[in-house]
Design a protein around this motif. Structure first.
Motif, PDB file in Angstrom:
ATOM      1  N   ILE A   1     -10.815   7.417  63.097  1.00  0.00           N
ATOM      2  CA  ILE A   1      -9.470   7.043  63.532  1.00  0.00           C
ATOM      3  C   ILE A   1      -9.554   5.988  64.627  1.00  0.00           C
ATOM      4  O   ILE A   1      -8.801   5.000  64.625  1.00  0.00           O
ATOM      5  CB  ILE A   1      -8.691   8.287  63.992  1.00  0.00           C
TER       6      ILE A   1
ATOM      7  N   VAL B   1      -6.765  13.152  69.004  1.00  0.00           N
ATOM      8  CA  VAL B   1      -6.803  12.511  67.692  1.00  0.00           C
ATOM      9  C   VAL B   1      -7.263  11.061  67.778  1.00  0.00           C
ATOM     10  O   VAL B   1      -7.987  10.569  66.907  1.00  0.00           O
ATOM     11  CB  VAL B   1      -5.420  12.619  66.996  1.00  0.00           C
ATOM     12  N   VAL B   2      -6.890  10.354  68.845  1.00  0.00           N
ATOM     13  CA  VAL B   2      -7.246   8.933  68.941  1.00  0.00           C
ATOM     14  C   VAL B   2      -8.726   8.718  69.237  1.00  0.00           C
ATOM     15  O   VAL B   2      -9.220   7.592  69.144  1.00  0.00           O
ATOM     16  CB  VAL B   2      -6.391   8.217  70.015  1.00  0.00           C
TER      17      VAL B   2
ATOM     18  N   ARG C   1       0.722   3.958  62.944  1.00  0.00           N
ATOM     19  CA  ARG C   1      -0.532   4.689  62.820  1.00  0.00           C
ATOM     20  C   ARG C   1      -1.120   4.526  61.430  1.00  0.00           C
ATOM     21  O   ARG C   1      -0.393   4.576  60.433  1.00  0.00           O
ATOM     22  CB  ARG C   1      -0.287   6.178  63.098  1.00  0.00           C
TER      23      ARG C   1
ATOM     24  N   GLN D   1     -11.957  12.663  56.513  1.00  0.00           N
ATOM     25  CA  GLN D   1     -11.575  11.730  57.574  1.00  0.00           C
ATOM     26  C   GLN D   1     -11.702  10.276  57.107  1.00  0.00           C
ATOM     27  O   GLN D   1     -12.320   9.431  57.762  1.00  0.00           O
ATOM     28  CB  GLN D   1     -12.401  11.993  58.836  1.00  0.00           C
TER      29      GLN D   1
ATOM     30  N   ARG E   1      -7.990   2.165  64.623  1.00  0.00           N
ATOM     31  CA  ARG E   1      -7.116   1.647  65.669  1.00  0.00           C
ATOM     32  C   ARG E   1      -7.621   0.285  66.160  1.00  0.00           C
ATOM     33  O   ARG E   1      -6.836  -0.644  66.395  1.00  0.00           O
ATOM     34  CB  ARG E   1      -6.998   2.659  66.813  1.00  0.00           C
TER      35      ARG E   1
ATOM     36  N   ARG F   1      -2.678  14.234  62.271  1.00  0.00           N
ATOM     37  CA  ARG F   1      -1.704  14.783  63.209  1.00  0.00           C
ATOM     38  C   ARG F   1      -0.809  15.823  62.523  1.00  0.00           C
ATOM     39  O   ARG F   1      -0.526  16.887  63.080  1.00  0.00           O
ATOM     40  CB  ARG F   1      -0.835  13.665  63.789  1.00  0.00           C
TER      41      ARG F   1
ATOM     42  N   GLU G   1      -4.789   8.806  60.615  1.00  0.00           N
ATOM     43  CA  GLU G   1      -4.297   9.368  61.871  1.00  0.00           C
ATOM     44  C   GLU G   1      -2.988  10.124  61.661  1.00  0.00           C
ATOM     45  O   GLU G   1      -2.813  11.235  62.177  1.00  0.00           O
ATOM     46  CB  GLU G   1      -4.099   8.260  62.910  1.00  0.00           C
TER      47      GLU G   1
END
Length: 239
Positions: free
Chosen positions: A72, A66-67, A90, A122, A76, A98, A94
């Motif tokens: 996403i 996911v990262v 998060r 997304q 971050r 998840r 994200e």
């Protein structure tokens, strides 16, 4: 609706502070005001979108952690730029992605639709009750004195953001902390919401066409939640 919350005057007054623009000049926000909603309406469209979003999340996560999903990962990096620790707080995209792998939460059609659009496209996406706003929405770097209504251990509490934290706010205080991490209780959507503000956040590699497509998908789905639903929108740019 009070004049300063009528869609076009409200959207015209929303803004991104230059101090935020310096962090991410590629940032854009699609703001949408949607009037005439019935949050409790039954919506087969919401059910279908959630199923599609859950499938999409499983497909994405089968191909990469996911990262490492591009948008996403960009968020971050943006969190680190203002001092937040993305492994502890998060971004909303994200967190939803998840959860979607194992099943998205069901709240009501209004919330379910925007959660599904966030995962499908997304893009971090927040929804708030426009009737509870006091003045326009602004994206700023906090002083640390602003009020943020939230809850802890089942009790209502007022917190304050960290100095320099990126927050959405109105004249009364913070409406969303850490750019798109946690929304406040004061402006939260409810079953009684009739006019909602939606904020879609985009960083590179998401382009304007992808951001607009997410807005179109949201508007089309929300049109099923009332006989007289209207949509007004604008794009705010950091640059």
């Amino acid at each position: 609706m009070h004049d300063d919350r009528s869609p076009h005057p409200f959207l015209a007054r929303c803004a991104i502070d230059p101090a935020v623009a310096e962090l991410r000049p590629d940032y854009r926000a699609l703001l949408m005001v949607v009037d005439g909603l019935d949050a409790r309406a039954a919506s087969p469209a919401a059910d279908r979108m959630i199923a599609r979003a859950e499938t999409r999340a499983r497909e994405l996560l089968a191909g990469a952690p996911v990262v490492e999903l591009p948008h996403i990962a960009a968020w971050r990096d943006a969190y680190r730029a203002f001092g937040a620790k993305p492994q502890r707080t998060r971004n909303s995209l994200e967190a939803l992605t998840r959860r979607a792998e194992g099943g998205l939460p069901r709240v009501n059609a209004l919330t379910d639709i925007y959660n599904a659009v966030s995962v499908l496209h997304q893009i971090p996406l927040g929804g708030e009750d426009l009737a509870r706003y006091r003045g326009p929405a602004r994206l700023v770097r906090a002083t640390g004195d602003e009020a943020f209504d939230t809850s802890a251990d089942g009790a209502d509490v007022v917190e304050h953001p960290d100095a320099g934290e990126v927050v959405w706010r109105d004249d009364a205080g913070v409406t969303c902390r850490r750019w798109n991490w946690r929304q406040g209780r004061r402006t939260a959507l409810s079953d009684g919401t009739r006019s909602a503000l939606f904020i879609m956040d985009a960083l590179a590699p998401v382009d304007d066409a992808a951001l607009s497509a997410a807005g179109d998908d949201l508007a089309e789905a929300l049109a099923t939640l009332g006989d007289t639903v209207t949509v007004s929108r604008t794009v705010l740019r950091a640059s």
